[in-house]
Enzyme design. Structure first.
Site, mmCIF file in Angstrom:
data_model
loop_
_atom_site.group_PDB
_atom_site.id
_atom_site.type_symbol
_atom_site.label_atom_id
_atom_site.label_comp_id
_atom_site.label_asym_id
_atom_site.label_seq_id
_atom_site.Cartn_x
_atom_site.Cartn_y
_atom_site.Cartn_z
ATOM 1 N N TYR A 1 34.744 40.823 6.934
ATOM 2 C CA TYR A 1 34.900 41.272 8.320
ATOM 3 C C TYR A 1 35.540 42.669 8.305
ATOM 4 O O TYR A 1 36.527 42.899 7.585
ATOM 5 C CB TYR A 1 35.804 40.261 9.044
ATOM 6 C CG TYR A 1 36.200 40.684 10.422
ATOM 7 C CD1 TYR A 1 35.272 40.697 11.464
ATOM 8 C CD2 TYR A 1 37.502 41.094 10.701
ATOM 9 C CE1 TYR A 1 35.638 41.094 12.729
ATOM 10 C CE2 TYR A 1 37.876 41.487 11.979
ATOM 11 C CZ TYR A 1 36.944 41.486 12.982
ATOM 12 O OH TYR A 1 37.303 41.879 14.239
ATOM 13 N N ARG B 1 59.689 32.218 19.422
ATOM 14 C CA ARG B 1 59.090 32.966 18.310
ATOM 15 C C ARG B 1 58.947 32.036 17.095
ATOM 16 O O ARG B 1 57.995 32.112 16.343
ATOM 17 C CB ARG B 1 59.925 34.199 17.955
ATOM 18 C CG ARG B 1 59.380 34.902 16.735
ATOM 19 C CD ARG B 1 59.776 36.378 16.516
ATOM 20 N NE ARG B 1 60.912 36.872 17.218
ATOM 21 C CZ ARG B 1 62.171 36.790 16.771
ATOM 22 N NH1 ARG B 1 62.456 36.204 15.622
ATOM 23 N NH2 ARG B 1 63.151 37.299 17.495
ATOM 24 N N LYS C 1 37.061 33.007 17.860
ATOM 25 C CA LYS C 1 35.617 32.797 17.772
ATOM 26 C C LYS C 1 35.277 31.350 18.138
ATOM 27 O O LYS C 1 35.559 30.927 19.224
ATOM 28 C CB LYS C 1 35.142 33.203 16.373
ATOM 29 C CG LYS C 1 35.769 34.523 15.869
ATOM 30 C CD LYS C 1 35.350 35.737 16.678
ATOM 31 C CE LYS C 1 36.163 36.999 16.384
ATOM 32 N NZ LYS C 1 36.286 37.398 15.001
ATOM 33 N N ASP D 1 38.260 32.697 4.343
ATOM 34 C CA ASP D 1 38.131 32.880 5.787
ATOM 35 C C ASP D 1 37.001 31.969 6.256
ATOM 36 O O ASP D 1 35.840 32.173 5.915
ATOM 37 C CB ASP D 1 37.827 34.363 6.088
ATOM 38 C CG ASP D 1 37.772 34.667 7.580
ATOM 39 O OD1 ASP D 1 37.348 33.786 8.355
ATOM 40 O OD2 ASP D 1 38.110 35.796 7.966
HETATM 41 C C1 LIG Z 1 37.069 38.242 14.242
HETATM 42 C C2 LIG Z 1 37.321 37.937 12.844
HETATM 43 C C3 LIG Z 1 38.568 38.167 12.265
HETATM 44 C C4 LIG Z 1 39.709 38.787 13.043
HETATM 45 O O1 LIG Z 1 40.154 37.964 14.102
HETATM 46 P P1 LIG Z 1 40.703 38.521 15.511
HETATM 47 O O2 LIG Z 1 40.983 37.258 16.239
HETATM 48 O O3 LIG Z 1 39.633 39.366 16.124
HETATM 49 O O4 LIG Z 1 41.920 39.304 15.224
HETATM 50 C C5 LIG Z 1 38.748 37.825 10.928
HETATM 51 N N1 LIG Z 1 37.742 37.297 10.207
HETATM 52 C C6 LIG Z 1 36.522 37.070 10.729
HETATM 53 C C7 LIG Z 1 35.445 36.487 9.884
HETATM 54 C C8 LIG Z 1 36.268 37.378 12.063
HETATM 55 O O5 LIG Z 1 35.055 37.178 12.582
#
Ligand SMILES: *Cc1c(COP(=O)(O)O)cnc(C)c1O
Length: 382
Positions: A102, A50, A199, A174
Protein backbone atom coordinates in the site's frame (compact mmCIF):
# COMPACT_ATOMS: atom_id res chain seq x y z
CA UNK A 1 -16.15 -21.38 22.76
CA UNK A 2 -15.65 -21.71 19.04
CA UNK A 3 -18.41 -20.06 17.08
CA UNK A 4 -18.61 -19.79 13.30
CA UNK A 5 -17.02 -16.64 11.86
CA UNK A 6 -20.45 -15.07 11.12
CA UNK A 7 -21.34 -15.38 14.81
CA UNK A 8 -17.95 -14.09 15.95
CA UNK A 9 -18.51 -10.94 13.83
CA UNK A 10 -21.58 -10.21 15.94
CA UNK A 11 -20.81 -11.62 19.39
CA UNK A 12 -17.11 -12.45 19.49
CA UNK A 13 -16.25 -15.86 20.86
CA UNK A 14 -17.82 -15.28 24.25
CA UNK A 15 -19.90 -12.83 26.17
CA UNK A 16 -19.15 -9.14 26.14
CA UNK A 17 -17.94 -7.51 29.32
CA UNK A 18 -20.91 -6.30 31.32
CA UNK A 19 -20.09 -2.63 31.79
CA UNK A 20 -23.67 -1.52 32.41
CA UNK A 21 -26.86 -3.16 33.60
CA UNK A 22 -29.38 -1.90 31.05
CA UNK A 23 -29.28 -4.97 28.83
CA UNK A 24 -28.72 -2.78 25.76
CA UNK A 25 -28.23 -4.96 22.68
CA UNK A 26 -26.04 -2.36 20.99
CA UNK A 27 -22.83 -1.74 22.91
CA UNK A 28 -22.89 1.78 24.46
CA UNK A 29 -20.61 4.55 23.24
CA UNK A 30 -18.59 5.66 26.25
CA UNK A 31 -17.96 9.22 25.16
CA UNK A 32 -15.71 10.12 28.04
CA UNK A 33 -12.08 11.15 28.45
CA UNK A 34 -11.67 10.27 32.13
CA UNK A 35 -13.21 7.99 34.79
CA UNK A 36 -13.92 8.71 38.46
CA UNK A 37 -12.03 6.58 40.96
CA UNK A 38 -14.12 4.83 43.63
CA UNK A 39 -11.43 5.49 46.26
CA UNK A 40 -7.76 6.24 46.74
CA UNK A 41 -5.65 3.60 45.06
CA UNK A 42 -8.75 2.18 43.37
CA UNK A 43 -9.81 2.11 39.74
CA UNK A 44 -12.90 0.93 37.84
CA UNK A 45 -10.42 -0.59 35.39
CA UNK A 46 -10.58 2.59 33.33
CA UNK A 47 -8.62 5.75 34.15
CA UNK A 48 -8.14 7.75 30.98
CA UNK A 49 -9.41 7.05 27.45
CA UNK A 50 -6.02 7.35 25.76
CA UNK A 51 -5.17 4.14 27.60
CA UNK A 52 -8.50 2.37 27.33
CA UNK A 53 -12.20 2.99 26.82
CA UNK A 54 -14.97 0.37 27.10
CA UNK A 55 -16.22 0.85 23.53
CA UNK A 56 -12.71 0.52 22.11
CA UNK A 57 -12.12 -2.49 24.35
CA UNK A 58 -15.24 -4.18 22.93
CA UNK A 59 -14.22 -3.73 19.27
CA UNK A 60 -10.74 -4.99 20.22
CA UNK A 61 -12.28 -8.11 21.76
CA UNK A 62 -14.24 -8.86 18.58
CA UNK A 63 -11.17 -8.31 16.37
CA UNK A 64 -8.88 -10.46 18.54
CA UNK A 65 -11.44 -13.28 18.31
CA UNK A 66 -11.89 -12.85 14.56
CA UNK A 67 -8.14 -13.00 13.89
CA UNK A 68 -7.52 -15.80 16.42
CA UNK A 69 -5.22 -13.56 18.44
CA UNK A 70 -5.06 -12.91 22.15
CA UNK A 71 -5.04 -9.14 21.76
CA UNK A 72 -6.12 -6.59 19.16
CA UNK A 73 -5.15 -2.97 19.60
CA UNK A 74 -7.33 -0.35 17.92
CA UNK A 75 -5.82 2.76 16.37
CA UNK A 76 -7.30 5.89 14.83
CA UNK A 77 -6.34 4.74 11.30
CA UNK A 78 -4.53 1.95 9.52
CA UNK A 79 -1.48 4.18 9.21
CA UNK A 80 -1.56 4.98 12.94
CA UNK A 81 -1.47 1.21 13.51
CA UNK A 82 1.47 0.69 11.11
CA UNK A 83 3.33 3.64 12.58
CA UNK A 84 2.90 2.40 16.19
CA UNK A 85 3.91 -1.10 15.17
CA UNK A 86 7.13 0.14 13.56
CA UNK A 87 8.12 1.63 16.93
CA UNK A 88 8.98 -1.92 17.97
CA UNK A 89 12.12 -1.59 15.81
CA UNK A 90 15.36 0.20 16.60
CA UNK A 91 17.88 2.16 14.51
CA UNK A 92 20.08 -0.26 12.56
CA UNK A 93 17.36 -2.90 12.29
CA UNK A 94 16.64 -4.27 8.84
CA UNK A 95 13.28 -5.22 7.43
CA UNK A 96 12.23 -7.10 4.31
CA UNK A 97 9.00 -5.79 2.79
CA UNK A 98 6.76 -6.67 -0.14
CA UNK A 99 7.69 -4.33 -3.00
CA UNK A 100 4.05 -3.73 -3.94
CA UNK A 101 2.79 -2.49 -0.55
CA UNK A 102 0.00 0.00 0.00
CA UNK A 103 1.46 3.39 -1.03
CA UNK A 104 0.90 4.94 2.40
CA UNK A 105 2.90 2.19 4.09
CA UNK A 106 5.78 2.74 1.66
CA UNK A 107 5.61 6.46 2.47
CA UNK A 108 5.67 5.72 6.22
CA UNK A 109 8.72 3.47 5.77
CA UNK A 110 10.54 6.00 3.59
CA UNK A 111 9.68 9.25 5.32
CA UNK A 112 9.74 8.14 8.96
CA UNK A 113 11.37 4.75 9.50
CA UNK A 114 14.31 5.12 7.12
CA UNK A 115 15.01 8.57 8.57
CA UNK A 116 15.11 6.91 11.98
CA UNK A 117 17.79 4.46 10.88
CA UNK A 118 15.79 1.45 9.77
CA UNK A 119 17.03 -0.30 6.65
CA UNK A 120 14.50 -1.70 4.23
CA UNK A 121 14.79 -4.18 1.36
CA UNK A 122 11.79 -4.36 -0.95
CA UNK A 123 11.37 -7.65 -2.78
CA UNK A 124 8.64 -9.59 -4.49
CA UNK A 125 7.65 -11.73 -1.49
CA UNK A 126 5.67 -14.06 -3.75
CA UNK A 127 9.15 -15.32 -4.74
CA UNK A 128 10.64 -16.98 -1.63
CA UNK A 129 14.16 -17.01 -3.11
CA UNK A 130 14.12 -13.22 -3.30
CA UNK A 131 13.20 -13.04 0.38
CA UNK A 132 15.96 -15.44 1.43
CA UNK A 133 18.50 -13.55 -0.65
CA UNK A 134 18.06 -10.25 1.22
CA UNK A 135 17.84 -11.56 4.79
CA UNK A 136 20.70 -10.12 6.83
CA UNK A 137 22.26 -10.49 10.25
CA UNK A 138 20.13 -7.61 11.54
CA UNK A 139 16.83 -8.51 9.85
CA UNK A 140 14.14 -8.13 12.51
CA UNK A 141 10.94 -8.13 10.49
CA UNK A 142 9.36 -9.41 7.29
CA UNK A 143 6.40 -7.24 6.34
CA UNK A 144 3.97 -8.73 3.84
CA UNK A 145 0.79 -7.68 2.13
CA UNK A 146 -1.15 -10.41 0.35
CA UNK A 147 -2.80 -10.02 -2.06
CA UNK A 148 -0.98 -6.82 -2.92
CA UNK A 149 -2.34 -3.47 -3.91
CA UNK A 150 -2.89 -2.97 -6.80
CA UNK A 151 -1.13 -5.87 -8.57
CA UNK A 152 -2.84 -8.68 -6.60
CA UNK A 153 0.34 -10.65 -6.07
CA UNK A 154 -0.06 -13.51 -3.62
CA UNK A 155 2.51 -14.50 -1.00
CA UNK A 156 2.61 -17.90 0.68
CA UNK A 157 2.24 -16.87 4.33
CA UNK A 158 3.12 -20.28 5.83
CA UNK A 159 6.28 -20.54 3.70
CA UNK A 160 7.41 -17.00 4.59
CA UNK A 161 6.73 -17.74 8.24
CA UNK A 162 9.16 -20.66 8.01
CA UNK A 163 11.83 -18.27 6.72
CA UNK A 164 11.03 -15.81 9.54
CA UNK A 165 11.23 -18.55 12.19
CA UNK A 166 14.55 -19.81 10.86
CA UNK A 167 15.95 -16.31 11.04
CA UNK A 168 14.26 -15.56 14.36
CA UNK A 169 12.56 -12.43 13.08
CA UNK A 170 8.95 -11.27 13.15
CA UNK A 171 6.43 -11.75 10.38
CA UNK A 172 3.71 -9.12 9.99
CA UNK A 173 0.92 -9.51 7.46
CA UNK A 174 -1.39 -6.71 6.35
CA UNK A 175 -4.73 -8.53 6.06
CA UNK A 176 -6.83 -5.53 4.98
CA UNK A 177 -7.81 -6.94 1.57
CA UNK A 178 -9.09 -10.37 2.64
CA UNK A 179 -10.15 -9.64 6.24
CA UNK A 180 -10.42 -12.36 8.89
CA UNK A 181 -13.55 -13.54 7.14
CA UNK A 182 -11.40 -14.99 4.35
CA UNK A 183 -7.88 -15.30 5.80
CA UNK A 184 -6.23 -15.69 9.23
CA UNK A 185 -2.47 -15.01 9.01
CA UNK A 186 -1.81 -15.86 12.69
CA UNK A 187 -2.95 -19.44 12.00
CA UNK A 188 -0.42 -19.58 9.15
CA UNK A 189 2.49 -18.56 11.38
CA UNK A 190 2.43 -14.75 11.29
CA UNK A 191 3.29 -12.97 14.55
CA UNK A 192 1.29 -9.85 13.83
CA UNK A 193 -1.71 -8.94 11.68
CA UNK A 194 -2.13 -5.36 10.50
CA UNK A 195 -5.48 -3.92 9.44
CA UNK A 196 -6.86 -0.77 7.98
CA UNK A 197 -10.35 -1.06 9.51
CA UNK A 198 -11.33 1.86 7.25
CA UNK A 199 -11.88 -0.67 4.48
CA UNK A 200 -13.94 -3.90 4.67
CA UNK A 201 -14.10 -4.14 8.46
CA UNK A 202 -15.98 -0.87 8.88
CA UNK A 203 -17.30 -1.29 5.39
CA UNK A 204 -19.36 1.84 4.74
CA UNK A 205 -16.76 4.38 3.61
CA UNK A 206 -17.50 6.56 6.61
CA UNK A 207 -14.73 6.31 9.17
CA UNK A 208 -11.06 5.51 9.65
CA UNK A 209 -9.51 2.95 11.94
CA UNK A 210 -6.75 0.38 12.24
CA UNK A 211 -5.74 -2.70 14.25
CA UNK A 212 -2.68 -4.65 15.23
CA UNK A 213 -3.57 -8.20 16.28
CA UNK A 214 -1.20 -10.70 17.87
CA UNK A 215 -1.03 -13.69 20.17
CA UNK A 216 2.43 -12.76 21.42
CA UNK A 217 2.05 -11.28 24.87
CA UNK A 218 5.40 -9.44 24.73
CA UNK A 219 4.35 -7.66 21.51
CA UNK A 220 0.93 -6.85 22.88
CA UNK A 221 2.38 -5.34 26.07
CA UNK A 222 4.96 -3.27 24.23
CA UNK A 223 2.36 -2.00 21.77
CA UNK A 224 -0.09 -1.05 24.50
CA UNK A 225 2.70 0.95 26.08
CA UNK A 226 3.45 2.62 22.74
CA UNK A 227 -0.25 3.45 22.26
CA UNK A 228 -0.46 4.91 25.77
CA UNK A 229 2.61 6.99 24.95
CA UNK A 230 1.88 8.15 21.41
CA UNK A 231 -1.89 8.41 21.78
CA UNK A 232 -3.38 7.41 18.41
CA UNK A 233 -6.06 5.16 19.92
CA UNK A 234 -9.44 4.74 18.25
CA UNK A 235 -12.11 7.16 19.51
CA UNK A 236 -15.25 5.84 21.26
CA UNK A 237 -17.60 6.80 18.42
CA UNK A 238 -15.35 5.36 15.69
CA UNK A 239 -14.96 2.21 17.80
CA UNK A 240 -18.73 1.91 17.81
CA UNK A 241 -18.99 2.47 14.04
CA UNK A 242 -16.42 -0.26 13.40
CA UNK A 243 -18.13 -2.54 15.92
CA UNK A 244 -21.37 -2.05 13.99
CA UNK A 245 -19.66 -2.45 10.62
CA UNK A 246 -18.09 -5.78 11.56
CA UNK A 247 -21.53 -7.22 12.47
CA UNK A 248 -22.33 -7.43 8.73
CA UNK A 249 -18.81 -8.36 7.54
CA UNK A 250 -19.81 -11.91 6.59
CA UNK A 251 -22.76 -10.98 4.36
CA UNK A 252 -20.92 -8.06 2.82
CA UNK A 253 -17.81 -10.08 1.97
CA UNK A 254 -19.88 -12.76 0.23
CA UNK A 255 -21.66 -10.15 -1.88
CA UNK A 256 -18.48 -8.17 -2.66
CA UNK A 257 -16.92 -11.38 -3.88
CA UNK A 258 -19.91 -12.53 -5.90
CA UNK A 259 -20.06 -9.14 -7.66
CA UNK A 260 -16.31 -8.96 -8.22
CA UNK A 261 -16.17 -12.42 -9.77
CA UNK A 262 -18.94 -11.51 -12.21
CA UNK A 263 -17.24 -8.23 -13.15
CA UNK A 264 -13.82 -9.88 -13.53
CA UNK A 265 -15.29 -12.44 -15.92
CA UNK A 266 -17.13 -9.75 -17.86
CA UNK A 267 -13.98 -7.60 -18.09
CA UNK A 268 -12.03 -10.53 -19.54
CA UNK A 269 -14.27 -10.44 -22.59
CA UNK A 270 -14.08 -6.73 -23.29
CA UNK A 271 -12.07 -5.68 -26.35
CA UNK A 272 -10.57 -2.63 -24.62
CA UNK A 273 -9.41 -4.65 -21.60
CA UNK A 274 -5.90 -6.04 -21.93
CA UNK A 275 -5.46 -7.74 -18.57
CA UNK A 276 -7.60 -8.62 -15.52
CA UNK A 277 -6.07 -9.40 -12.14
CA UNK A 278 -8.48 -10.96 -9.67
CA UNK A 279 -7.44 -13.69 -7.25
CA UNK A 280 -10.76 -15.47 -7.77
CA UNK A 281 -9.98 -16.20 -11.44
CA UNK A 282 -8.63 -19.65 -12.31
CA UNK A 283 -5.94 -17.95 -14.40
CA UNK A 284 -4.44 -16.08 -11.44
CA UNK A 285 -0.78 -17.16 -10.96
CA UNK A 286 -1.21 -17.36 -7.17
CA UNK A 287 -4.30 -19.52 -7.40
CA UNK A 288 -2.84 -22.60 -5.67
CA UNK A 289 -1.55 -20.58 -2.73
CA UNK A 290 -4.86 -18.74 -2.43
CA UNK A 291 -6.73 -22.05 -2.30
CA UNK A 292 -4.38 -23.25 0.42
CA UNK A 293 -4.39 -20.22 2.71
CA UNK A 294 -7.62 -18.30 2.08
CA UNK A 295 -11.32 -19.05 2.10
CA UNK A 296 -12.24 -16.46 -0.52
CA UNK A 297 -11.14 -13.61 -2.76
CA UNK A 298 -12.99 -10.45 -1.66
CA UNK A 299 -13.97 -7.65 -4.02
CA UNK A 300 -10.70 -6.10 -5.18
CA UNK A 301 -9.69 -6.32 -8.81
CA UNK A 302 -7.25 -4.56 -11.10
CA UNK A 303 -7.44 -4.26 -14.86
CA UNK A 304 -5.48 -2.76 -17.70
CA UNK A 305 -7.12 -1.02 -20.65
CA UNK A 306 -5.86 -0.20 -24.13
CA UNK A 307 -5.06 3.49 -23.61
CA UNK A 308 -5.02 6.45 -21.28
CA UNK A 309 -7.94 7.83 -23.27
CA UNK A 310 -10.06 4.86 -22.18
CA UNK A 311 -8.93 5.40 -18.58
CA UNK A 312 -10.08 9.01 -18.65
CA UNK A 313 -13.39 8.11 -20.24
CA UNK A 314 -14.05 5.52 -17.55
CA UNK A 315 -13.04 7.74 -14.63
CA UNK A 316 -14.94 10.79 -15.83
CA UNK A 317 -18.15 9.16 -17.00
CA UNK A 318 -19.02 6.33 -14.65
CA UNK A 319 -22.32 6.97 -12.89
CA UNK A 320 -22.95 4.25 -10.32
CA UNK A 321 -19.28 3.50 -9.73
CA UNK A 322 -17.43 6.48 -8.28
CA UNK A 323 -13.94 7.71 -9.05
CA UNK A 324 -12.36 7.73 -5.58
CA UNK A 325 -9.57 6.29 -3.50
CA UNK A 326 -10.15 3.81 -0.73
CA UNK A 327 -11.85 0.43 -0.88
CA UNK A 328 -13.91 -2.11 0.95
CA UNK A 329 -17.13 -0.13 1.37
CA UNK A 330 -20.67 -0.75 0.20
CA UNK A 331 -20.13 1.69 -2.70
CA UNK A 332 -18.13 0.61 -5.75
CA UNK A 333 -15.08 2.81 -6.23
CA UNK A 334 -12.58 2.97 -9.03
CA UNK A 335 -9.04 4.25 -8.51
CA UNK A 336 -6.21 5.35 -10.75
CA UNK A 337 -3.21 3.97 -8.79
CA UNK A 338 -0.64 5.93 -10.80
CA UNK A 339 -1.96 9.33 -9.68
CA UNK A 340 -3.67 8.33 -6.43
CA UNK A 341 -2.57 5.51 -4.11
CA UNK A 342 0.88 5.18 -5.68
CA UNK A 343 1.65 8.81 -6.57
CA UNK A 344 4.49 8.85 -4.01
CA UNK A 345 6.16 5.71 -5.31
CA UNK A 346 9.15 6.64 -7.51
CA UNK A 347 8.17 6.45 -11.21
CA UNK A 348 10.81 3.90 -12.13
CA UNK A 349 9.72 1.53 -9.36
CA UNK A 350 6.06 2.05 -10.18
CA UNK A 351 6.55 1.28 -13.85
CA UNK A 352 8.66 -1.78 -13.12
CA UNK A 353 5.65 -3.10 -11.22
CA UNK A 354 3.32 -2.39 -14.13
CA UNK A 355 1.55 0.49 -12.39
CA UNK A 356 1.28 2.78 -15.39
CA UNK A 357 -1.20 5.09 -17.13
CA UNK A 358 -3.45 2.25 -18.33
CA UNK A 359 -3.96 0.51 -14.99
CA UNK A 360 -7.17 0.84 -12.94
CA UNK A 361 -8.15 -0.69 -9.63
CA UNK A 362 -11.73 -1.33 -8.64
CA UNK A 363 -13.23 -1.95 -5.24
CA UNK A 364 -16.43 -3.72 -6.16
CA UNK A 365 -19.29 -2.72 -3.86
CA UNK A 366 -22.51 -4.51 -2.99
CA UNK A 367 -24.83 -2.83 -5.49
CA UNK A 368 -26.79 -4.86 -8.06
CA UNK A 369 -24.05 -6.29 -10.28
CA UNK A 370 -26.13 -5.67 -13.42
CA UNK A 371 -26.09 -1.95 -12.70
CA UNK A 372 -22.32 -2.03 -12.20
CA UNK A 373 -21.69 -3.90 -15.45
CA UNK A 374 -24.11 -1.65 -17.37
CA UNK A 375 -22.26 1.36 -15.97
CA UNK A 376 -18.87 0.07 -17.12
CA UNK A 377 -20.34 -0.96 -20.45
CA UNK A 378 -21.71 2.52 -21.20
CA UNK A 379 -18.26 4.12 -20.69
CA UNK A 380 -16.08 1.43 -22.16
CA UNK A 381 -17.81 0.38 -25.32
CA UNK A 382 -18.65 3.65 -27.05
C1 LIG B 1 -5.82 1.85 3.42
C2 LIG B 1 -4.77 0.89 3.73
C3 LIG B 1 -3.84 1.13 4.75
C4 LIG B 1 -3.86 2.42 5.56
O1 LIG B 1 -5.03 2.55 6.34
P1 LIG B 1 -5.75 3.96 6.65
O2 LIG B 1 -6.92 3.53 7.45
O3 LIG B 1 -6.10 4.60 5.35
O4 LIG B 1 -4.79 4.78 7.42
C5 LIG B 1 -2.88 0.16 5.02
N1 LIG B 1 -2.83 -0.97 4.30
C6 LIG B 1 -3.70 -1.24 3.30
C7 LIG B 1 -3.59 -2.51 2.54
C8 LIG B 1 -4.69 -0.32 2.98
O5 LIG B 1 -5.54 -0.56 1.98
Amino acid sequence: MNYGVDTVCIHGNGKRKNVDNTGSISFPIYQTAAYAHPGVGQSTGYDYSRVQNPTREEVERIMADLEHGTDAIAFSSGMAAVSAFMELLRPGDHIVATDDLYGGTIRQFRLINEKNGIKISYVDTSDLEQVKAVIQENTKLIYVETPTNPMMQVTDIAAISEIAKEKGCLLAVDNTFLTPYFQNPLDLGADVVVHSATKYLEGHNDTLGGFIVTKRQDISEELRNILKTTGAGLSPFDSWLILRGIKTLAVRMEKHQQNALAIAKWLQNQPKVKEVRYIGLESHPGREIIKKQSRGYSGMLTFRVDSQETVYRILEHVKVVQFAESLGGTESLITYPMTQTHADVPEEKRKAKGIDDTLLRMSVGIEDVHDLIADLEQVMNV
